[in-house]
Design a protein around this motif. Sequence first.
Motif, mmCIF file in Angstrom:
data_model
loop_
_atom_site.group_PDB
_atom_site.id
_atom_site.type_symbol
_atom_site.label_atom_id
_atom_site.label_comp_id
_atom_site.label_asym_id
_atom_site.label_seq_id
_atom_site.Cartn_x
_atom_site.Cartn_y
_atom_site.Cartn_z
ATOM 1 N N GLU A 51 -10.549 -4.988 -20.170
ATOM 2 C CA GLU A 51 -10.713 -5.750 -18.941
ATOM 3 C C GLU A 51 -9.365 -5.920 -18.237
ATOM 4 O O GLU A 51 -8.348 -6.139 -18.877
ATOM 5 N N PHE A 52 -9.392 -5.817 -16.916
ATOM 6 C CA PHE A 52 -8.213 -6.096 -16.116
ATOM 7 C C PHE A 52 -8.342 -7.492 -15.520
ATOM 8 O O PHE A 52 -9.363 -7.833 -14.930
ATOM 9 N N PHE A 53 -7.289 -8.302 -15.674
ATOM 10 C CA PHE A 53 -7.315 -9.651 -15.134
ATOM 11 C C PHE A 53 -6.416 -9.749 -13.912
ATOM 12 O O PHE A 53 -5.286 -9.263 -13.927
ATOM 13 N N LYS A 54 -6.895 -10.366 -12.852
ATOM 14 C CA LYS A 54 -6.124 -10.495 -11.619
ATOM 15 C C LYS A 54 -6.387 -11.852 -10.979
ATOM 16 O O LYS A 54 -7.438 -12.473 -11.249
ATOM 17 N N PRO A 55 -5.511 -12.314 -10.100
ATOM 18 C CA PRO A 55 -4.187 -11.728 -9.861
ATOM 19 C C PRO A 55 -3.273 -11.996 -11.054
ATOM 20 O O PRO A 55 -3.407 -13.041 -11.706
ATOM 21 N N SER A 56 -2.392 -11.083 -11.299
ATOM 22 C CA SER A 56 -1.518 -11.206 -12.459
ATOM 23 C C SER A 56 -0.088 -10.877 -12.051
ATOM 24 O O SER A 56 0.316 -9.714 -12.076
ATOM 25 N N PRO A 57 0.660 -11.871 -11.624
ATOM 26 C CA PRO A 57 2.054 -11.598 -11.245
ATOM 27 C C PRO A 57 2.840 -11.077 -12.439
ATOM 28 O O PRO A 57 2.606 -11.467 -13.583
ATOM 29 N N LEU A 58 3.749 -10.185 -12.157
ATOM 30 C CA LEU A 58 4.555 -9.624 -13.223
ATOM 31 C C LEU A 58 5.503 -10.672 -13.792
ATOM 32 O O LEU A 58 5.919 -11.590 -13.091
ATOM 33 N N PRO A 59 5.858 -10.543 -15.058
ATOM 34 C CA PRO A 59 6.857 -11.443 -15.635
ATOM 35 C C PRO A 59 8.176 -11.360 -14.881
ATOM 36 O O PRO A 59 8.452 -10.371 -14.186
ATOM 37 N N VAL A 60 8.989 -12.369 -15.028
ATOM 38 C CA VAL A 60 10.271 -12.409 -14.326
ATOM 39 C C VAL A 60 11.218 -11.334 -14.841
ATOM 40 O O VAL A 60 11.930 -10.687 -14.058
ATOM 41 N N GLU A 61 11.220 -11.105 -16.144
ATOM 42 C CA GLU A 61 12.144 -10.128 -16.711
ATOM 43 C C GLU A 61 11.701 -8.703 -16.374
ATOM 44 O O GLU A 61 10.525 -8.451 -16.112
ATOM 45 N N PRO A 62 12.634 -7.763 -16.377
ATOM 46 C CA PRO A 62 12.305 -6.375 -16.042
ATOM 47 C C PRO A 62 11.332 -5.766 -17.043
ATOM 48 O O PRO A 62 11.327 -6.115 -18.219
ATOM 49 N N ALA A 63 10.515 -4.836 -16.550
ATOM 50 C CA ALA A 63 9.658 -4.073 -17.450
ATOM 51 C C ALA A 63 10.532 -3.172 -18.313
ATOM 52 O O ALA A 63 11.484 -2.566 -17.824
ATOM 53 N N LYS A 64 10.209 -3.082 -19.583
ATOM 54 C CA LYS A 64 10.958 -2.194 -20.462
ATOM 55 C C LYS A 64 10.774 -0.738 -20.034
ATOM 56 O O LYS A 64 11.704 0.065 -20.083
ATOM 57 N N LEU A 65 9.546 -0.409 -19.602
ATOM 58 C CA LEU A 65 9.223 0.972 -19.232
ATOM 59 C C LEU A 65 8.202 0.965 -18.107
ATOM 60 O O LEU A 65 7.246 0.182 -18.135
ATOM 61 N N ALA A 66 8.403 1.833 -17.116
ATOM 62 C CA ALA A 66 7.442 2.005 -16.024
ATOM 63 C C ALA A 66 7.062 3.475 -15.918
ATOM 64 O O ALA A 66 7.930 4.346 -15.929
ATOM 65 N N LEU A 67 5.764 3.741 -15.851
ATOM 66 C CA LEU A 67 5.261 5.080 -15.544
ATOM 67 C C LEU A 67 4.856 5.050 -14.080
ATOM 68 O O LEU A 67 3.930 4.328 -13.693
ATOM 69 N N TRP A 68 5.529 5.823 -13.257
ATOM 70 C CA TRP A 68 5.469 5.653 -11.804
ATOM 71 C C TRP A 68 5.005 6.936 -11.137
ATOM 72 O O TRP A 68 5.695 7.948 -11.179
ATOM 73 N N HIS A 69 3.844 6.892 -10.482
ATOM 74 C CA HIS A 69 3.360 8.078 -9.779
ATOM 75 C C HIS A 69 4.215 8.340 -8.550
ATOM 76 O O HIS A 69 4.580 7.416 -7.818
ATOM 77 N N TYR A 70 4.542 9.612 -8.310
ATOM 78 C CA TYR A 70 5.469 9.962 -7.236
ATOM 79 C C TYR A 70 5.046 9.423 -5.877
ATOM 80 O O TYR A 70 5.867 8.918 -5.113
ATOM 81 N N ARG A 71 3.768 9.511 -5.542
ATOM 82 C CA ARG A 71 3.334 9.083 -4.207
ATOM 83 C C ARG A 71 3.395 7.573 -4.043
ATOM 84 O O ARG A 71 3.334 7.071 -2.922
ATOM 85 N N ASP A 72 3.537 6.848 -5.139
ATOM 86 C CA ASP A 72 3.659 5.393 -5.060
ATOM 87 C C ASP A 72 5.116 4.956 -4.975
ATOM 88 O O ASP A 72 5.409 3.771 -5.010
ATOM 89 N N ASP A 73 6.001 5.896 -4.819
ATOM 90 C CA ASP A 73 7.420 5.581 -4.812
ATOM 91 C C ASP A 73 7.900 5.100 -3.449
ATOM 92 O O ASP A 73 8.933 4.463 -3.345
ATOM 93 N N ASP A 74 7.179 5.399 -2.372
ATOM 94 C CA ASP A 74 7.666 5.129 -1.016
ATOM 95 C C ASP A 74 6.823 4.098 -0.264
ATOM 96 O O ASP A 74 6.809 4.077 0.958
#
Length: 239
Positions: A51-74
């Motif tokens: 299950e996905f829970f929303k809204p879910s603000p990200l934690p304050v600290e940086p993500a250890k790892l991000a998998l980032w799709h190229y088209r979502d970069d801009d």
Amino acid sequence: MSYLIIIDSNQARSTEITKKCQKSLPKIKIYRCLSRDMKTYECFYYQSDSEFFKPSPLPVEPAKLALWHYRDDDKGYKPTISTEISVGFGGLGRESNSNFAYHILSKLDVDNVATVLTNEKIRELWDWACDPSRSENSLPSLIRWFDPALIALQLLCQGYLEVYDNPIVNPKHRDLVNTRDWWLCPFNTIEDLQRYFTHYTKIPNNPIGELIEVIQQSDRSIVANEQKLRQICLQCLKV
């Protein structure tokens, strides 16, 4: 707290990637970000019950790892998210995207997520991202590191081998590629070259470090070392 984030507006694909990562890393918190209007993003926290829970603000600290799709970069989201390691994915010739130093080697789509992102490869990637002593010389098998300076050096190696191994090449051309100035053309100075490859020169028996040493040995010509240089070039192309 360490967490992983998937940034991909293809909802079907990002769901498959998130599920696969959660299965491989059951104790790691995983978030997914996607855009429905290509302007704003929604962030979801993923639970083990699929299950996905929303809204879910990200934690304050940086993500250890991000998998980032190229088209979502801009799409304006990058300034609002902080990550320690960002890995680009998507294929379509975007592997040279300068915003990402690391790239998943295979193109990811809904149908091949399970075969590309195996449990072993995901755990290997996560362990590497969490290792303070991680190095570009011990990359996980899932990704590759793209460094413009390394690409330039490999092109020089290819050019050198093309001239050196071609029996009909004009001797003047062979003399040219045996000069320091030819090898430094993308870097300007020895100091500039060393600045890009400091981490390689500290590794014993590393071909890039050996190549820099050979280039340094003479002010004008390295003809005396041309056979050694040929062997080093062959090794550098495998880095």
